[in-house]
Design an enzyme around this catalytic site. Sequence first.
Site, PDB file in Angstrom:
ATOM      1  N   ARG A 186      13.197 -30.252 -33.019  1.00 39.66           N
ATOM      2  CA  ARG A 186      12.051 -31.172 -33.119  1.00 39.66           C
ATOM      3  C   ARG A 186      12.516 -32.628 -33.094  1.00 39.66           C
ATOM      4  O   ARG A 186      11.846 -33.498 -32.553  1.00 39.66           O
ATOM      5  CB  ARG A 186      11.263 -30.889 -34.413  1.00 39.66           C
ATOM      6  CG  ARG A 186      10.451 -29.594 -34.331  1.00 39.66           C
ATOM      7  CD  ARG A 186       9.877 -29.224 -35.683  1.00 39.66           C
ATOM      8  NE  ARG A 186       9.081 -30.280 -36.238  1.00 39.66           N
ATOM      9  CZ  ARG A 186       9.084 -30.632 -37.538  1.00 39.66           C
ATOM     10  NH1 ARG A 186       9.842 -30.003 -38.408  1.00 39.66           N
ATOM     11  NH2 ARG A 186       8.322 -31.615 -37.956  1.00 39.66           N
ATOM     12  N   SER A 201       8.228 -26.587 -42.221  1.00 35.63           N
ATOM     13  CA  SER A 201       9.620 -27.033 -42.349  1.00 35.63           C
ATOM     14  C   SER A 201       9.938 -27.348 -43.803  1.00 35.63           C
ATOM     15  O   SER A 201      10.935 -26.872 -44.369  1.00 35.63           O
ATOM     16  CB  SER A 201       9.818 -28.283 -41.476  1.00 35.63           C
ATOM     17  OG  SER A 201      10.974 -28.984 -41.846  1.00 35.63           O
TER      18      SER A 201
HETATM   19  N1  URA Z   1      10.857 -33.383 -43.802  1.00 38.98           N
HETATM   20  C1  URA Z   1      11.158 -32.105 -43.458  1.00 38.98           C
HETATM   21  O1  URA Z   1      11.934 -31.454 -44.147  1.00 38.98           O
HETATM   22  N2  URA Z   1      10.617 -31.596 -42.363  1.00 38.98           N
HETATM   23  C2  URA Z   1       9.764 -32.275 -41.583  1.00 38.98           C
HETATM   24  O2  URA Z   1       9.290 -31.731 -40.612  1.00 38.98           O
HETATM   25  C3  URA Z   1       9.450 -33.609 -41.926  1.00 38.98           C
HETATM   26  C4  URA Z   1      10.010 -34.143 -43.056  1.00 38.98           C
END
Ligand code: URA
Length: 450
Positions: A186, A201
């Site tokens: 990403r 996430s």
């Molecule tokens: N922090 C995370 O751990 N994942 C994300 O997608 C954005 C911020």
Amino acid sequence: MRATDIIIKKRGTFVTDKDGNRKLVGAQPNTKEEIKFMIKGCTDGSIPDYQISAWLMAIFFNGMTFEETGYLTDEMLHSGDVLNFHENGANKDIIYVDKHSTGGVGDKISLPLAAIVAACRLHDPMMSGRALGHTGGTLDKLDSIEGFRTALPSETFIKMVNEIGYSMIGQTEKIAPADKKLYALRDVTGTVESVPLITASILSKKIAEGSDGLVFDVKYGNGAFMKSTSDAEILASFLVNTSKAMGKKASALITNMNTPLGNKIGNFLEIEETIECLEGKGPEDVMTLTYALGAEMLVMAGLAPDTDKAVAMCKDAVQSGNALKKFLENTAAQGGDTKKLLDEVGKRRSQFKTELYASKDGYISIEAFKCGMAGVILGVGRSKTTDPVCADAGIILNARTGDFVHSGDLIMEIFGKNTECLEPAKQLLESAVTYTDSKPESNPLIFKKI
Ligand code: URA
């Protein structure tokens, strides 16, 4: 089942209406089985990165239902081990609490915060991430301390949290491996700013790390992934409600990320500012937010009866020097060279350097997003998954939003990974600064609690 069909189902298709406008229609939610197939294939490498990336882009454009987000979180969580600090009735009286930020520029809060709350007897198992898009990453900052290891075996992590009060690690091949992979993809495929992807996430690693309670710092503003307070509220609700549905205590503060936090942006530079915070010399915005989040954590863990008492405990941990001691104890336990670290404070800088001076008199505003992007150009973050980050790259802000400057005043010191990156970063930083005759209205640092 084929990855291509799952991608197309989530993607939908283009149709042209009678006025000749092309519209994307027909995207359908993925089923639990389809999401499981994608996450398993991502984790074991049987689905190539280009198909995972295409699926991420389809999710980015078409979103996910609350139900799909729950499935995604659950599959990502169970892509590896889920730690349990209470196995066989252990540590019955301890409520393990962690905080997580949705990402910002100059956002080093996790670093002083973990040390401060641990000095107040809180137990914080902290699993963090690397730089993501234009935002900095706690793990990249910790890596700038010589010897510091963020990849620890689960047993060592658990022991450290129980004995020292906190430990800071990243996703591993064993814990939240799907997030490790998806996070890196990403970062470089323009698929970060998505509520379901951010929720899954964050929660997959935060639940895998074994916390009983989670405090979220959900950022809004140009330097955040959620640009408006209303989008930040949606993300905060997703995070808090999904955490509660998974049996965790949870709350969130929605906080301002229109201008960088603190005076320093960069990997080692933010470790340096962390030490300044723990010595009681931290910038006001960083300290205010750290104390507010620390207070939420202490109250959630049952270690303080209310927010005011909890803030007083956090301040006392700094004034007594206990929080700095805790930070150094943790650094040494994770392999970091504390003597070298303290020697380097204020001295360790990249040799590739330039400066930005005020072009006129006036009150300035500094835009966080452009500072974050300049950071990526300088080497604080990555443009490709294989890019190394530069520990010594970054920006020192000698003036902050709301300050009055005179033409010719030094506003920023800029440090890069090489000479070539300095000029493009400086141009971007120049455009990040605006000048006004009257003092800009300041939005509150903490907008709302959810
Ligand atoms: N922090 C995370 O751990 N994942 C994300 O997608 C954005 C911020």
